[in-house]
Design a protein around this motif. Structure first.
Motif, mmCIF file in Angstrom:
data_model
loop_
_atom_site.group_PDB
_atom_site.id
_atom_site.type_symbol
_atom_site.label_atom_id
_atom_site.label_comp_id
_atom_site.label_asym_id
_atom_site.label_seq_id
_atom_site.Cartn_x
_atom_site.Cartn_y
_atom_site.Cartn_z
ATOM 1 N N LEU A 173 -3.992 3.168 -0.391
ATOM 2 C CA LEU A 173 -4.521 2.173 -1.369
ATOM 3 C C LEU A 173 -3.203 1.261 -1.887
ATOM 4 C CD1 LEU A 173 -6.527 4.406 -4.138
ATOM 5 C CD2 LEU A 173 -7.169 3.131 -2.095
ATOM 6 N N LEU A 202 -5.390 8.576 -2.870
ATOM 7 C CA LEU A 202 -4.722 7.443 -3.286
ATOM 8 C C LEU A 202 -3.766 7.036 -2.245
ATOM 9 C CD1 LEU A 202 -3.239 8.892 -6.835
ATOM 10 C CD2 LEU A 202 -4.926 6.847 -6.517
ATOM 11 N N SER A 203 -3.732 8.014 -1.361
ATOM 12 C CA SER A 203 -2.852 7.243 -0.057
ATOM 13 C C SER A 203 -3.641 6.163 0.517
ATOM 14 C CB SER A 203 -2.706 8.696 1.093
ATOM 15 O OG SER A 203 -2.062 9.570 0.484
ATOM 16 N N CYS A 213 0.802 -1.121 0.011
ATOM 17 C CA CYS A 213 -0.093 -0.025 0.116
ATOM 18 C C CYS A 213 0.830 1.174 0.070
ATOM 19 C CB CYS A 213 -0.904 0.086 1.235
ATOM 20 S SG CYS A 213 -2.378 -1.236 1.044
ATOM 21 N N ILE A 214 0.369 2.177 -0.478
ATOM 22 C CA ILE A 214 1.044 3.442 -0.399
ATOM 23 C C ILE A 214 0.712 4.316 0.632
ATOM 24 C CG2 ILE A 214 0.837 6.102 -1.402
ATOM 25 C CD1 ILE A 214 -0.111 4.817 -4.067
ATOM 26 N N GLU A 254 -4.290 -0.868 -7.486
ATOM 27 C CA GLU A 254 -5.561 -0.049 -7.326
ATOM 28 C C GLU A 254 -5.187 1.403 -7.595
ATOM 29 O OE1 GLU A 254 -9.539 1.086 -4.704
ATOM 30 O OE2 GLU A 254 -8.107 -0.274 -3.877
ATOM 31 N N ALA A 255 -4.017 1.768 -6.995
ATOM 32 C CA ALA A 255 -3.757 3.377 -6.983
ATOM 33 C C ALA A 255 -3.312 3.477 -8.647
ATOM 34 C CB ALA A 255 -2.693 3.673 -6.344
ATOM 35 N N GLU A 279 -4.152 12.893 -4.314
ATOM 36 C CA GLU A 279 -2.975 12.511 -3.257
ATOM 37 C C GLU A 279 -3.818 11.768 -2.104
ATOM 38 O OE1 GLU A 279 0.550 15.803 -4.392
ATOM 39 O OE2 GLU A 279 -0.573 15.634 -2.283
ATOM 40 N N ARG A 297 -6.553 3.867 -10.659
ATOM 41 C CA ARG A 297 -7.467 5.006 -10.436
ATOM 42 C C ARG A 297 -6.681 6.093 -10.749
ATOM 43 N NH1 ARG A 297 -10.309 5.178 -4.647
ATOM 44 N NH2 ARG A 297 -11.060 7.133 -5.643
ATOM 45 N N ILE A 298 -5.302 6.388 -10.735
ATOM 46 C CA ILE A 298 -4.746 7.756 -10.767
ATOM 47 C C ILE A 298 -5.023 8.736 -11.931
ATOM 48 C CG2 ILE A 298 -2.636 6.832 -11.640
ATOM 49 C CD1 ILE A 298 -1.138 8.555 -9.957
#
Length: 298
Positions: A239, A236-237, A211-212, A243-244, A233, A247-248
């Motif tokens: 995730l 996305l944090s 994960c991020i 997945e990030a 940001e 979605r980004i």
């Protein structure tokens, strides 16, 4: 060829600050790669120049005891690109510096000039936004430190007051440790061209998962000034990286506000912004993991 009223040549920083106060309308010049062209074209003709090129106080790159990187604004792009401290701790900035103009520009042009101009297309500026750089502005009477995101007020408009000189760029250790980064530039030509769009991504993986932990995304030419996409940001944090990555692109396109120009349409910039962010995230993530493995192997 160059119509200039007067050139002031200080011997040191204190003298430069005195001259900046005495001649508040003088244009500060360092490498001259931008200003001299505008003078030659008549856009800045018959102006006074304050030449700070060569001032030793504004040169050099060092790391202090707190782990902060202190970058002299007269450091050339070549200096930044090749500096050992930059490449060890924030290679994303060396990467951005390597994409500025051609070899001659990188030797003469300075990172301080790139920031001070206030243009959204500056290659190092979006990267410095992702690194949450702080700028030291000095006048004869005072010194102040401001976040880079507060420096840009509008197209070619900055918070630097008359009589002030940019004297240091600070990258705090807390803003680069444990992170990997990537800067991607899209231009009409592969070399020596102004960015149609620039994207910088800095990401920190969580310690025991995919994960991020933290992510910072910054763009140039996606708005009138360089920007961070803070809504993206935040979403996305935390995730998982897969997945990030999925979605980004859509999150970025919801947040940026590029314009139409002869270089590219708004729709094209929106499209490539998502693609660039996705690719930059992937490369930044891999760099972060590689750096972690290298540190664990010591």
């Amino acid at each position: 060829m160059f119509e200039v009223n007067e050139i002031y040549q200080p011997m040191d920083l204190p003298e430069a600050l005195v001259l900046a106060k005495q001649h508040p309308q003088a244009i500060i010049i360092a490498g001259g790669t931008d200003v001299l062209i505008q003078i030659r074209e008549g856009k800045l003709a018959n102006r006074e120049l304050l030449n700070i090129h060569g001032l030793s106080e504004l040169q050099g790159i060092e790391k202090n005891e707190a782990g902060d990187l202190l970058i002299g604004p007269l450091s050339s792009f070549k200096d930044v690109e090749e500096n050992a401290l930059i490449n060890r701790h924030i290679p994303i900035l060396a990467q951005a510096a390597s994409m500025v103009g051609g070899p001659q520009i990188r030797v003469m042009g300075t990172i301080g000039g790139n920031v001070a101009n206030g243009v959204t297309s500056a290659d190092t500026s979006s990267t410095l936004h992702a690194l949450e750089a702080q700028l030291v502005l000095e006048s004869e009477a005072a010194k102040r430190i401001i976040p880079i995101e507060n420096y840009y007020l509008g197209p070619a408009q900055t918070a630097r007051a008359n009589g002030e000189i940019l004297t240091k760029i600070i990258i705090r250790g807390v803003n680069y440790r444990g992170s990997g980064g990537c800067y991607i530039k899209y231009a009409m030509r592969e070399a020596m061209d102004i960015a149609t769009l620039g994207c910088a991504v800095l990401v920190s993986p969580a310690k025991d998962s995919s994960c991020i932990s933290r992510i910072r995304i910054a763009f140039g030419v996606a708005a009138p000034v360089p920007i961070r996409t803070k809504n993206a940001e935040a979403k996305l944090s935390g995730l998982d990286i897969d997945e990030a990555g999925y979605r980004i692109a859509s999150l970025i396109r919801e947040e940026i506000n590029p314009r139409d120009s002869w270089r590219a349409s708004r729709e094209f910039r929106l499209h490539i912004a998502g693609v660039m962010a996705e690719r930059a995230l992937s490369k930044a993530w891999q760099q972060a993991l590689e750096r972690r493995r290298a540190e664990c192997g010591k």
